[in-house]
Design a protein around this motif. Structure first.
Motif, PDB file in Angstrom:
ATOM      1  N   PRO A  10      30.946 -29.978  64.622  1.00  0.00           N
ATOM      2  CA  PRO A  10      29.563 -30.087  64.143  1.00  0.00           C
ATOM      3  C   PRO A  10      28.573 -29.772  65.263  1.00  0.00           C
ATOM      4  N   GLN A  11      27.467 -29.169  64.880  1.00  0.00           N
ATOM      5  CA  GLN A  11      26.401 -28.871  65.819  1.00  0.00           C
ATOM      6  C   GLN A  11      25.212 -29.779  65.511  1.00  0.00           C
ATOM      7  N   LEU A  12      24.621 -30.329  66.553  1.00  0.00           N
ATOM      8  CA  LEU A  12      23.480 -31.220  66.405  1.00  0.00           C
ATOM      9  C   LEU A  12      22.201 -30.404  66.421  1.00  0.00           C
ATOM     10  N   ALA A  13      21.322 -30.689  65.472  1.00  0.00           N
ATOM     11  CA  ALA A  13      20.036 -30.003  65.387  1.00  0.00           C
ATOM     12  C   ALA A  13      18.938 -31.024  65.087  1.00  0.00           C
ATOM     13  N   VAL A  14      17.700 -30.631  65.375  1.00  0.00           N
ATOM     14  CA  VAL A  14      16.523 -31.453  65.098  1.00  0.00           C
ATOM     15  C   VAL A  14      15.524 -30.611  64.312  1.00  0.00           C
ATOM     16  N   SER A  15      14.664 -31.289  63.556  1.00  0.00           N
ATOM     17  CA  SER A  15      13.591 -30.600  62.849  1.00  0.00           C
ATOM     18  C   SER A  15      12.375 -31.515  62.810  1.00  0.00           C
ATOM     19  N   ALA A  16      11.214 -30.926  62.494  1.00  0.00           N
ATOM     20  CA  ALA A  16       9.962 -31.689  62.512  1.00  0.00           C
ATOM     21  C   ALA A  16       9.179 -31.500  61.223  1.00  0.00           C
ATOM     22  N   ALA A  17       8.863 -32.615  60.576  1.00  0.00           N
ATOM     23  CA  ALA A  17       7.902 -32.625  59.477  1.00  0.00           C
ATOM     24  C   ALA A  17       6.542 -32.818  60.144  1.00  0.00           C
TER      25      ALA A  17
END
Length: 139
Positions: A10-17
């Motif tokens: 698995p690859q860790l990712a981030v996102s922003a609302a």
């Protein structure tokens, strides 16, 4: 001995609302996976990079915006069969626009500032309405 990392992990990712004047930023992916789908800006976390630094970097790289991070708005897991490639664990954060005007990089081809409840008719990444609702509660 340093263990070898399998390419199938698995690859860790981030996102922003990101919220600005009561509106939420959505961006449309120009490449696979999820080409043509509206989502939140973000991307992969680099090895040794703190999550919030990764989020600020990814948002700046994709949109040229500066943000203030408010808090974690949940999580999503995208399995290979859902998008045809990769296994991603995504940590979406709620954030406020701090500065800058949008200049999209080559990974994105459109953006919209919309009221969080005005997403009808858009093709969205799976689970995005629930993440947006959680981010609204934090903001």
């Amino acid at each position: 001995m340093i263990p070898t990392v399998s390419p199938h992990h698995p690859q860790l990712a981030v996102s922003a609302a990101i919220f600005r004047d009561g509106k939420l930023l959505l961006v449309r992916r120009a490449r696979s996976p999820a080409k043509g789908v509206y989502t939140l800006p973000g991307g992969r976390v680099e090895f040794g990079e703190p999550l919030q630094e990764a989020l600020r970097r990814e948002v700046e790289e994709e949109t040229s915006l500066a943000i203030d991070i408010i808090g974690l708005a949940g999580w999503r897991e995208v399995l290979p069969e859902a998008i045809g490639s990769g296994h991603f664990v995504i940590l979406p954060f709620a954030a406020r626009w701090r500065g800058g005007e949008i200049k999209l990089n080559a990974e994105l081809d459109d953006f919209k500032w919309l009221a969080p409840d005005a997403l009808d008719g858009l093709t969205l990444t799976a689970g995005l309405p629930e993440i947006i609702a959680a981010a609204v509660r934090l903001v």
